[in-house]
Design a protein around this motif. Sequence first.
Motif, PDB file in Angstrom:
ATOM      1  N   UNK A 113      -5.011  39.287  52.860  1.00  0.00           N
ATOM      2  CA  UNK A 113      -6.164  40.079  53.296  1.00  0.00           C
ATOM      3  C   UNK A 113      -7.453  39.667  52.600  1.00  0.00           C
ATOM      4  N   UNK A 114      -7.365  39.211  51.346  1.00  0.00           N
ATOM      5  CA  UNK A 114      -8.586  38.752  50.678  1.00  0.00           C
ATOM      6  C   UNK A 114      -9.063  37.430  51.271  1.00  0.00           C
ATOM      7  N   UNK A 115      -8.114  36.591  51.711  1.00  0.00           N
ATOM      8  CA  UNK A 115      -8.502  35.326  52.340  1.00  0.00           C
ATOM      9  C   UNK A 115      -9.238  35.542  53.637  1.00  0.00           C
ATOM     10  N   UNK A 116      -8.748  36.445  54.480  1.00  0.00           N
ATOM     11  CA  UNK A 116      -9.415  36.731  55.750  1.00  0.00           C
ATOM     12  C   UNK A 116     -10.761  37.412  55.506  1.00  0.00           C
ATOM     13  N   UNK A 117     -10.804  38.338  54.560  1.00  0.00           N
ATOM     14  CA  UNK A 117     -12.057  39.027  54.285  1.00  0.00           C
ATOM     15  C   UNK A 117     -13.107  38.117  53.666  1.00  0.00           C
ATOM     16  N   UNK A 118     -12.689  37.001  53.067  1.00  0.00           N
ATOM     17  CA  UNK A 118     -13.656  36.091  52.449  1.00  0.00           C
ATOM     18  C   UNK A 118     -14.366  35.202  53.468  1.00  0.00           C
TER      19      UNK A 118
END
Length: 245
Positions: A113-118
């Motif tokens: 989720x942090x990868x997509x949000x970045x």
Amino acid sequence: MNLFADAFAWIFDPTHWAGPDGIPTRLAEHLAYTAITVVIATVIAVALGLYIGHTGRFRGFAVGVTGALRALPTLGLLVYLAVLFGLGIRFALLPTIIVLVVLAIPPLLAGSYSGVQSVDGRTVDAARSMGMTEWQILWKVEVPLAFPLILGGIRSAVLQVVATATVAAYISLGGLGRYIIDALPVRDYTKVLVGALLVTVLALVLDGILIICQRLTVPAGVRAIRNSPAQRSTPKSAHAASASA
């Protein structure tokens, strides 16, 4: 130093490279536990992480769950599940895999989720303005750009599982932990050190492979921007000034 010399002599002894208790057999068992665990945890955590990252929903819940799962005592949970299932040694693999999956989910979920949000919101908006569906935006824009971070979560999960899969030997399973668990009661510290060294080497090798994969998965466009003369020559102060502006 004599203990290390004895451990290396034990490892390179040809008699310890054959049979059901040989290094190749125990290594294969350890890798099998790790592979099964990471595959199951990836299916669960990455799918959930992509949904959270793309929609922005349940992010607080995900943070709380990952923190709670990290706090669970692995050995205590393993013993509890082994007693709860009570299925005998033949079925001891089930509680072990459950415990390792619980251990692997937090880094996988956080990385997803942090990868997509970045991913830059302007990139997503541009894809949406071109008429791409939400599914296309996720798989053709967000996932490729987020994949290095997702792979970073997989890397972290693999290392944690490799290190913790030694507990499988506590309930009569195999793996490299067999050397440690079997040697402790008889105070064979050379064999204990052998188990620790083999787990360490395995973790380092897998980590090196995953680092290379992580670097190779950086999109060509992102790599070009990072390596461009303008990007290299721009001082950090200029980035800070533009950000504050």
